[in-house]
Design a protein around this motif. Sequence first.
Motif, PDB file in Angstrom:
ATOM      1  N   ASN A  64      11.806 -78.275 -27.547  1.00  0.00           N
ATOM      2  CA  ASN A  64      11.574 -79.947 -28.161  1.00  0.00           C
ATOM      3  C   ASN A  64      10.004 -79.721 -28.543  1.00  0.00           C
ATOM      4  O   ASN A  64       9.632 -80.515 -29.756  1.00  0.00           O
ATOM      5  N   ILE A  65       9.043 -79.351 -27.702  1.00  0.00           N
ATOM      6  CA  ILE A  65       7.668 -79.454 -27.995  1.00  0.00           C
ATOM      7  C   ILE A  65       7.542 -78.525 -29.237  1.00  0.00           C
ATOM      8  O   ILE A  65       6.923 -78.929 -30.084  1.00  0.00           O
ATOM      9  N   GLY A  83       4.645 -80.111 -36.804  1.00  0.00           N
ATOM     10  CA  GLY A  83       3.189 -79.744 -36.673  1.00  0.00           C
ATOM     11  C   GLY A  83       2.658 -78.545 -35.644  1.00  0.00           C
ATOM     12  O   GLY A  83       1.917 -77.821 -35.811  1.00  0.00           O
ATOM     13  N   CYS A  84       3.696 -78.457 -34.846  1.00  0.00           N
ATOM     14  CA  CYS A  84       3.580 -77.318 -33.535  1.00  0.00           C
ATOM     15  C   CYS A  84       3.995 -76.061 -34.170  1.00  0.00           C
ATOM     16  O   CYS A  84       5.236 -76.018 -34.727  1.00  0.00           O
ATOM     17  N   GLN A  85       3.156 -75.026 -34.253  1.00  0.00           N
ATOM     18  CA  GLN A  85       3.508 -73.810 -34.762  1.00  0.00           C
ATOM     19  C   GLN A  85       3.785 -72.634 -33.708  1.00  0.00           C
ATOM     20  O   GLN A  85       4.256 -71.669 -33.982  1.00  0.00           O
ATOM     21  N   PHE A  86       3.349 -73.051 -32.677  1.00  0.00           N
ATOM     22  CA  PHE A  86       3.307 -71.847 -31.747  1.00  0.00           C
ATOM     23  C   PHE A  86       3.155 -72.583 -30.149  1.00  0.00           C
ATOM     24  O   PHE A  86       2.430 -73.594 -29.917  1.00  0.00           O
ATOM     25  N   LEU A  87       3.890 -72.029 -29.239  1.00  0.00           N
ATOM     26  CA  LEU A  87       3.807 -72.671 -27.674  1.00  0.00           C
ATOM     27  C   LEU A  87       3.816 -71.350 -26.775  1.00  0.00           C
ATOM     28  O   LEU A  87       4.998 -70.719 -27.078  1.00  0.00           O
ATOM     29  N   GLU A  88       3.011 -71.184 -26.076  1.00  0.00           N
ATOM     30  CA  GLU A  88       3.304 -70.268 -24.755  1.00  0.00           C
ATOM     31  C   GLU A  88       2.792 -71.138 -23.555  1.00  0.00           C
ATOM     32  O   GLU A  88       1.980 -71.930 -23.589  1.00  0.00           O
ATOM     33  N   LYS A 148      -4.125 -67.168  -8.610  1.00  0.00           N
ATOM     34  CA  LYS A 148      -3.960 -68.541  -8.027  1.00  0.00           C
ATOM     35  C   LYS A 148      -2.608 -69.003  -8.872  1.00  0.00           C
ATOM     36  O   LYS A 148      -2.566 -69.617  -9.879  1.00  0.00           O
ATOM     37  N   THR A 149      -1.506 -68.709  -8.063  1.00  0.00           N
ATOM     38  CA  THR A 149      -0.174 -68.851  -8.872  1.00  0.00           C
ATOM     39  C   THR A 149       0.210 -70.022  -9.055  1.00  0.00           C
ATOM     40  O   THR A 149       1.478 -70.491  -9.567  1.00  0.00           O
ATOM     41  N   ASN A 150      -0.692 -71.240  -8.578  1.00  0.00           N
ATOM     42  CA  ASN A 150      -0.242 -72.548  -8.853  1.00  0.00           C
ATOM     43  C   ASN A 150      -1.039 -72.994  -9.934  1.00  0.00           C
ATOM     44  O   ASN A 150      -0.729 -74.156 -10.250  1.00  0.00           O
ATOM     45  N   ILE A 151      -1.751 -72.251 -10.754  1.00  0.00           N
ATOM     46  CA  ILE A 151      -2.399 -72.677 -11.949  1.00  0.00           C
ATOM     47  C   ILE A 151      -1.569 -72.221 -13.242  1.00  0.00           C
ATOM     48  O   ILE A 151      -1.377 -70.895 -13.312  1.00  0.00           O
ATOM     49  N   PHE A 152      -1.156 -73.044 -14.344  1.00  0.00           N
ATOM     50  CA  PHE A 152      -0.684 -72.725 -15.374  1.00  0.00           C
ATOM     51  C   PHE A 152      -1.383 -73.366 -16.597  1.00  0.00           C
ATOM     52  O   PHE A 152      -2.329 -74.103 -16.356  1.00  0.00           O
ATOM     53  N   PHE A 153      -1.307 -72.647 -17.647  1.00  0.00           N
ATOM     54  CA  PHE A 153      -2.100 -72.923 -18.840  1.00  0.00           C
ATOM     55  C   PHE A 153      -0.921 -72.883 -19.912  1.00  0.00           C
ATOM     56  O   PHE A 153       0.055 -72.173 -20.074  1.00  0.00           O
ATOM     57  N   THR A 154      -0.946 -74.256 -20.724  1.00  0.00           N
ATOM     58  CA  THR A 154      -0.222 -73.907 -22.368  1.00  0.00           C
ATOM     59  C   THR A 154      -1.241 -73.675 -23.250  1.00  0.00           C
ATOM     60  O   THR A 154      -2.445 -74.181 -23.244  1.00  0.00           O
ATOM     61  N   TYR A 155      -0.694 -72.789 -24.054  1.00  0.00           N
ATOM     62  CA  TYR A 155      -1.460 -72.750 -25.430  1.00  0.00           C
ATOM     63  C   TYR A 155      -0.606 -73.043 -26.804  1.00  0.00           C
ATOM     64  O   TYR A 155       0.807 -72.697 -26.617  1.00  0.00           O
ATOM     65  N   SER A 156      -1.002 -73.991 -27.291  1.00  0.00           N
ATOM     66  CA  SER A 156      -0.168 -74.676 -28.691  1.00  0.00           C
ATOM     67  C   SER A 156      -1.058 -74.372 -29.687  1.00  0.00           C
ATOM     68  O   SER A 156      -2.217 -74.830 -29.628  1.00  0.00           O
ATOM     69  N   TYR A 157      -0.212 -74.166 -30.795  1.00  0.00           N
ATOM     70  CA  TYR A 157      -1.106 -74.206 -32.266  1.00  0.00           C
ATOM     71  C   TYR A 157      -0.417 -75.212 -33.018  1.00  0.00           C
ATOM     72  O   TYR A 157       0.633 -75.566 -33.021  1.00  0.00           O
ATOM     73  N   TRP A 158      -1.462 -76.356 -33.779  1.00  0.00           N
ATOM     74  CA  TRP A 158      -0.926 -77.276 -34.373  1.00  0.00           C
ATOM     75  C   TRP A 158      -1.591 -77.326 -35.639  1.00  0.00           C
ATOM     76  O   TRP A 158      -2.839 -76.681 -35.920  1.00  0.00           O
ATOM     77  N   SER A 159      -0.671 -77.676 -36.551  1.00  0.00           N
ATOM     78  CA  SER A 159      -1.336 -77.727 -37.983  1.00  0.00           C
ATOM     79  C   SER A 159      -2.385 -78.608 -38.433  1.00  0.00           C
ATOM     80  O   SER A 159      -3.457 -78.092 -39.156  1.00  0.00           O
TER      81      SER A 159
END
Length: 98
Positions: free
Chosen positions: A28-29, A34-39, A46-57
């Motif tokens: 859905n994201i 406008g969302c071109q990419f999501l990771e 530190k396995t409780n730390i996460f990052f999202t990378y998203s590309y937007w138009s």
Amino acid sequence: MLVRIVKMSFEPSKIEEFLANFETVKQNIRNFEGCQFLELYRDQNKTNIFFTYSYWSSEDDLNNYRHSELFKDIWANTKPKFNAKPEAWSVDKLTSLN
């Protein structure tokens, strides 16, 4: 194109809930206008730390997402699982090598 990086730190006991919810909402994201990419990334040490990378138009597309019912629902589910304040950056990609 705008790249959005979000760093999130979770209570260790809440990680599986976060991952299950992300699995449910990730398409859905990614399919939001406008969302071109999501990771999603996880810190190796530190396995409780996460990052999202998203590309937007555009910044407008990101802002439309951030003010959408989809984002409000996701954030309402995710926010109680944090053990530190999330951090976010909007950056311009200058170079990419494949």
